[in-house]
Design a protein around this motif. Structure first.
Motif, PDB file in Angstrom:
ATOM      1  N   ALA A  88       0.822  -1.214   0.000  1.00  0.00           N
ATOM      2  CA  ALA A  88       0.000   0.000   0.000  1.00  0.00           C
ATOM      3  C   ALA A  88       0.858   1.268   0.000  1.00  0.00           C
ATOM      4  O   ALA A  88       1.875   1.352   0.696  1.00  0.00           O
ATOM      5  CB  ALA A  88      -0.932   0.000   1.202  1.00  0.00           C
ATOM      6  N   TRP A  89       0.410   2.235  -0.774  1.00  0.00           N
ATOM      7  CA  TRP A  89       1.025   3.560  -0.799  1.00  0.00           C
ATOM      8  C   TRP A  89       0.366   4.450   0.245  1.00  0.00           C
ATOM      9  O   TRP A  89      -0.863   4.465   0.369  1.00  0.00           O
ATOM     10  CB  TRP A  89       0.840   4.180  -2.177  1.00  0.00           C
ATOM     11  N   HIS A  90       1.206   5.213   0.961  1.00  0.00           N
ATOM     12  CA  HIS A  90       0.701   6.141   1.971  1.00  0.00           C
ATOM     13  C   HIS A  90       1.375   7.500   1.790  1.00  0.00           C
ATOM     14  O   HIS A  90       2.559   7.560   1.420  1.00  0.00           O
ATOM     15  CB  HIS A  90       1.002   5.620   3.382  1.00  0.00           C
ATOM     16  N   PRO A  91       0.649   8.584   2.052  1.00  0.00           N
ATOM     17  CA  PRO A  91       1.283   9.904   2.024  1.00  0.00           C
ATOM     18  C   PRO A  91       2.465   9.936   2.995  1.00  0.00           C
ATOM     19  O   PRO A  91       2.405   9.375   4.085  1.00  0.00           O
ATOM     20  CB  PRO A  91       0.162  10.849   2.484  1.00  0.00           C
ATOM     21  N   GLY A  92       3.539  10.574   2.586  1.00  0.00           N
ATOM     22  CA  GLY A  92       4.720  10.679   3.440  1.00  0.00           C
ATOM     23  C   GLY A  92       5.774   9.638   3.160  1.00  0.00           C
ATOM     24  O   GLY A  92       6.936   9.817   3.565  1.00  0.00           O
ATOM     25  N   LEU A  93       5.422   8.536   2.478  1.00  0.00           N
ATOM     26  CA  LEU A  93       6.450   7.564   2.119  1.00  0.00           C
ATOM     27  C   LEU A  93       7.371   8.169   1.063  1.00  0.00           C
ATOM     28  O   LEU A  93       6.907   8.829   0.130  1.00  0.00           O
ATOM     29  CB  LEU A  93       5.816   6.284   1.564  1.00  0.00           C
ATOM     30  N   PRO A  94       8.670   7.956   1.164  1.00  0.00           N
ATOM     31  CA  PRO A  94       9.579   8.487   0.143  1.00  0.00           C
ATOM     32  C   PRO A  94       9.333   7.806  -1.203  1.00  0.00           C
ATOM     33  O   PRO A  94       8.852   6.670  -1.270  1.00  0.00           O
ATOM     34  CB  PRO A  94      10.973   8.161   0.698  1.00  0.00           C
ATOM     35  N   ILE A  95       9.682   8.515  -2.263  1.00  0.00           N
ATOM     36  CA  ILE A  95       9.482   7.984  -3.612  1.00  0.00           C
ATOM     37  C   ILE A  95      10.169   6.629  -3.768  1.00  0.00           C
ATOM     38  O   ILE A  95       9.643   5.716  -4.428  1.00  0.00           O
ATOM     39  CB  ILE A  95       9.996   8.974  -4.673  1.00  0.00           C
ATOM     40  N   GLU A  96      11.336   6.456  -3.154  1.00  0.00           N
ATOM     41  CA  GLU A  96      12.061   5.189  -3.263  1.00  0.00           C
ATOM     42  C   GLU A  96      11.238   4.021  -2.726  1.00  0.00           C
ATOM     43  O   GLU A  96      11.265   2.923  -3.293  1.00  0.00           O
ATOM     44  CB  GLU A  96      13.399   5.278  -2.506  1.00  0.00           C
ATOM     45  N   GLU A  97      10.511   4.261  -1.632  1.00  0.00           N
ATOM     46  CA  GLU A  97       9.678   3.200  -1.063  1.00  0.00           C
ATOM     47  C   GLU A  97       8.431   2.971  -1.918  1.00  0.00           C
ATOM     48  O   GLU A  97       7.996   1.828  -2.099  1.00  0.00           O
ATOM     49  CB  GLU A  97       9.286   3.548   0.374  1.00  0.00           C
ATOM     50  N   LEU A  98       7.857   4.048  -2.448  1.00  0.00           N
ATOM     51  CA  LEU A  98       6.719   3.881  -3.363  1.00  0.00           C
ATOM     52  C   LEU A  98       7.144   3.045  -4.570  1.00  0.00           C
ATOM     53  O   LEU A  98       6.400   2.157  -5.016  1.00  0.00           O
ATOM     54  CB  LEU A  98       6.193   5.246  -3.827  1.00  0.00           C
ATOM     55  N   ALA A  99       8.316   3.320  -5.090  1.00  0.00           N
ATOM     56  CA  ALA A  99       8.831   2.585  -6.251  1.00  0.00           C
ATOM     57  C   ALA A  99       9.040   1.112  -5.906  1.00  0.00           C
ATOM     58  O   ALA A  99       8.697   0.220  -6.701  1.00  0.00           O
ATOM     59  CB  ALA A  99      10.138   3.204  -6.729  1.00  0.00           C
ATOM     60  N   ARG A 100       9.576   0.841  -4.727  1.00  0.00           N
ATOM     61  CA  ARG A 100       9.811  -0.544  -4.310  1.00  0.00           C
ATOM     62  C   ARG A 100       8.496  -1.301  -4.215  1.00  0.00           C
ATOM     63  O   ARG A 100       8.385  -2.454  -4.669  1.00  0.00           O
ATOM     64  CB  ARG A 100      10.541  -0.581  -2.962  1.00  0.00           C
ATOM     65  N   ARG A 101       7.481  -0.663  -3.647  1.00  0.00           N
ATOM     66  CA  ARG A 101       6.182  -1.323  -3.491  1.00  0.00           C
ATOM     67  C   ARG A 101       5.498  -1.535  -4.837  1.00  0.00           C
ATOM     68  O   ARG A 101       4.842  -2.560  -5.060  1.00  0.00           O
ATOM     69  CB  ARG A 101       5.292  -0.511  -2.541  1.00  0.00           C
ATOM     70  N   LEU A 102       5.642  -0.588  -5.746  1.00  0.00           N
ATOM     71  CA  LEU A 102       5.074  -0.757  -7.085  1.00  0.00           C
ATOM     72  C   LEU A 102       5.767  -1.904  -7.809  1.00  0.00           C
ATOM     73  O   LEU A 102       5.106  -2.749  -8.436  1.00  0.00           O
ATOM     74  CB  LEU A 102       5.211   0.535  -7.885  1.00  0.00           C
ATOM     75  N   ASP A 103       7.091  -1.958  -7.737  1.00  0.00           N
ATOM     76  CA  ASP A 103       7.844  -3.051  -8.358  1.00  0.00           C
ATOM     77  C   ASP A 103       7.358  -4.406  -7.843  1.00  0.00           C
ATOM     78  O   ASP A 103       7.106  -5.335  -8.620  1.00  0.00           O
ATOM     79  CB  ASP A 103       9.340  -2.923  -8.055  1.00  0.00           C
ATOM     80  N   ALA A 104       7.240  -4.511  -6.531  1.00  0.00           N
ATOM     81  CA  ALA A 104       6.839  -5.780  -5.914  1.00  0.00           C
ATOM     82  C   ALA A 104       5.423  -6.169  -6.323  1.00  0.00           C
ATOM     83  O   ALA A 104       5.136  -7.345  -6.584  1.00  0.00           O
ATOM     84  CB  ALA A 104       6.939  -5.668  -4.394  1.00  0.00           C
ATOM     85  N   ALA A 105       4.540  -5.185  -6.399  1.00  0.00           N
ATOM     86  CA  ALA A 105       3.148  -5.464  -6.774  1.00  0.00           C
ATOM     87  C   ALA A 105       3.056  -5.923  -8.224  1.00  0.00           C
ATOM     88  O   ALA A 105       2.292  -6.846  -8.550  1.00  0.00           O
ATOM     89  CB  ALA A 105       2.300  -4.221  -6.550  1.00  0.00           C
ATOM     90  N   LEU A 106       3.822  -5.314  -9.110  1.00  0.00           N
ATOM     91  CA  LEU A 106       3.791  -5.703 -10.519  1.00  0.00           C
ATOM     92  C   LEU A 106       4.377  -7.101 -10.721  1.00  0.00           C
ATOM     93  O   LEU A 106       3.932  -7.845 -11.600  1.00  0.00           O
ATOM     94  CB  LEU A 106       4.538  -4.676 -11.369  1.00  0.00           C
ATOM     95  N   ILE A 107       5.348  -7.467  -9.902  1.00  0.00           N
ATOM     96  CA  ILE A 107       5.877  -8.833  -9.962  1.00  0.00           C
ATOM     97  C   ILE A 107       4.804  -9.825  -9.525  1.00  0.00           C
ATOM     98  O   ILE A 107       4.658 -10.911 -10.111  1.00  0.00           O
ATOM     99  CB  ILE A 107       7.136  -8.964  -9.078  1.00  0.00           C
ATOM    100  N   LYS A 108       4.014  -9.450  -8.532  1.00  0.00           N
ATOM    101  CA  LYS A 108       2.971 -10.338  -7.997  1.00  0.00           C
ATOM    102  C   LYS A 108       1.817 -10.501  -8.987  1.00  0.00           C
ATOM    103  O   LYS A 108       1.114 -11.519  -8.962  1.00  0.00           O
ATOM    104  CB  LYS A 108       2.459  -9.766  -6.671  1.00  0.00           C
ATOM    105  N   VAL A 109       1.595  -9.499  -9.852  1.00  0.00           N
ATOM    106  CA  VAL A 109       0.496  -9.554 -10.820  1.00  0.00           C
ATOM    107  C   VAL A 109       1.101  -9.528 -12.224  1.00  0.00           C
ATOM    108  O   VAL A 109       1.197  -8.473 -12.859  1.00  0.00           O
ATOM    109  CB  VAL A 109      -0.494  -8.383 -10.619  1.00  0.00           C
ATOM    110  N   PRO A 110       1.546 -10.679 -12.723  1.00  0.00           N
ATOM    111  CA  PRO A 110       2.167 -10.712 -14.047  1.00  0.00           C
ATOM    112  C   PRO A 110       1.163 -10.373 -15.153  1.00  0.00           C
ATOM    113  O   PRO A 110      -0.037 -10.548 -14.980  1.00  0.00           O
ATOM    114  CB  PRO A 110       2.655 -12.162 -14.175  1.00  0.00           C
ATOM    115  N   PHE A 111       1.696  -9.878 -16.262  1.00  0.00           N
ATOM    116  CA  PHE A 111       0.920  -9.535 -17.459  1.00  0.00           C
ATOM    117  C   PHE A 111       0.009  -8.325 -17.259  1.00  0.00           C
ATOM    118  O   PHE A 111      -0.894  -8.096 -18.066  1.00  0.00           O
ATOM    119  CB  PHE A 111       0.093 -10.729 -17.960  1.00  0.00           C
ATOM    120  N   ALA A 112       0.242  -7.545 -16.210  1.00  0.00           N
ATOM    121  CA  ALA A 112      -0.576  -6.340 -16.017  1.00  0.00           C
ATOM    122  C   ALA A 112      -0.310  -5.351 -17.144  1.00  0.00           C
ATOM    123  O   ALA A 112       0.837  -4.990 -17.413  1.00  0.00           O
ATOM    124  CB  ALA A 112      -0.274  -5.702 -14.668  1.00  0.00           C
ATOM    125  N   ALA A 113      -1.397  -4.914 -17.782  1.00  0.00           N
ATOM    126  CA  ALA A 113      -1.282  -3.924 -18.863  1.00  0.00           C
ATOM    127  C   ALA A 113      -1.410  -2.510 -18.345  1.00  0.00           C
ATOM    128  O   ALA A 113      -1.109  -1.547 -19.058  1.00  0.00           O
ATOM    129  CB  ALA A 113      -2.364  -4.179 -19.915  1.00  0.00           C
TER     130      ALA A 113
END
Length: 254
Positions: A88-113
């Motif tokens: 989950a993304w939350h206000p106040g998280l640094p961009i680096e952490e938002l990027a890490r969470r997005l990367d991990a989520a996209l790995i978990k959901v393959p073929f996302a368009a």
């Protein structure tokens, strides 16, 4: 004269029985990956339906692969504040952490368009984070769907500024989980599609929602509604805001 009158009569008769003007509709079902039975029932819906898979669910990866193999559009249903959990993304998280969470989520959901927000009323109101997200999705050649869980969202506006392929939700199908209420929301979607040429609807894999869609989706064509893939809807709207979301094609929240 008689021939002219006959021609006019035929023309009028043809007009009276003419098919309604075609309008476009896209349907997204959120919150998938939690329950295999509901996921499979959603996958079997009679028409093009975009499947939004949550990363923090037990069947996310398997269902995303299954849906992709079946030729359906899969998108990442990204948790955003007030949603919780490891992605989950939350206000106040640094961009680096938002990027890490997005990367991990996209790995978990393959073929996302593409990506749409799960919850996110607080997060989608954050201009800096939303601007970064749209740039990142552009880099990855993914699209964005603003679920519009809050009137304060700036997500679609930032997508438009970035030139990212995107659409915004028009109608939620099942805020009230009764067949009667869901049917009424679907009718609202039909009327809106006729009025503005297109409508994007979001629902959930509730038994009541699936029951209504299973019955009503095959009937939409007779009402002048063409169900289309989300990518086609994005092309149809050409990154323009609908009247309820802005003025002259530009989003109000910028």
């Amino acid at each position: 004269m008689r021939a002219l009158l006959l021609t006019l009569a035929c023309a009028l008769a043809g007009t009276a029985h003419a098919a309604p003007v075609k309008a476009f509709m896209s349907i997204i079902i959120d919150d998938l990956g939690q329950n295999s039975e509901r996921d499979s029932r959603t996958l079997a819906l009679p028409g093009p339906v975009t499947l939004a898979v949550m990363p923090d669910t037990p069947h996310a990866s398997d269902f995303a692969r299954q849906a992709h193999k079946a030729g359906r559009t899969v998108i990442l249903h990204m948790p955003m504040d007030p949603a919780t959990g490891p992605y989950a993304w939350h206000p106040g998280l640094p961009i680096e952490e938002l990027a890490r969470r997005l990367d991990a989520a996209l790995i978990k959901v393959p073929f996302a368009a593409g990506v749409n927000n799960h919850m996110g009323s607080r997060m989608t109101a954050q201009p800096e984070a939303m601007a970064w997200l749209m740039g990142e999705l552009q880099r990855r050649e993914l699209f964005f769907v603003d679920s519009r869980t809050s009137a304060a969202t700036v997500a679609a506006a930032k997508a438009q500024e970035t030139g990212l392929a995107h659409v915004s939700r028009d109608v939620f199908l099942d805020d009230v989980r009764t067949p009667e209420a869901i049917e009424a929301q679907l009718r609202q979607g039909v009327e809106l599609a006729r009025k503005q040429g297109s409508a994007v609807l979001i629902g959930h894999p509730y038994p009541q929602t699936l029951q209504v869609l299973e019955r009503e989706m095959p009937r939409l064509a007779s009402q002048g509604i063409e169900l289309i893939e989300l990518r086609q809807m994005i092309a149809e709207r050409s990154n323009q805001a609908m009247p309820a979301h802005g003025r002259h094609g530009r989003y109000s929240n910028r």
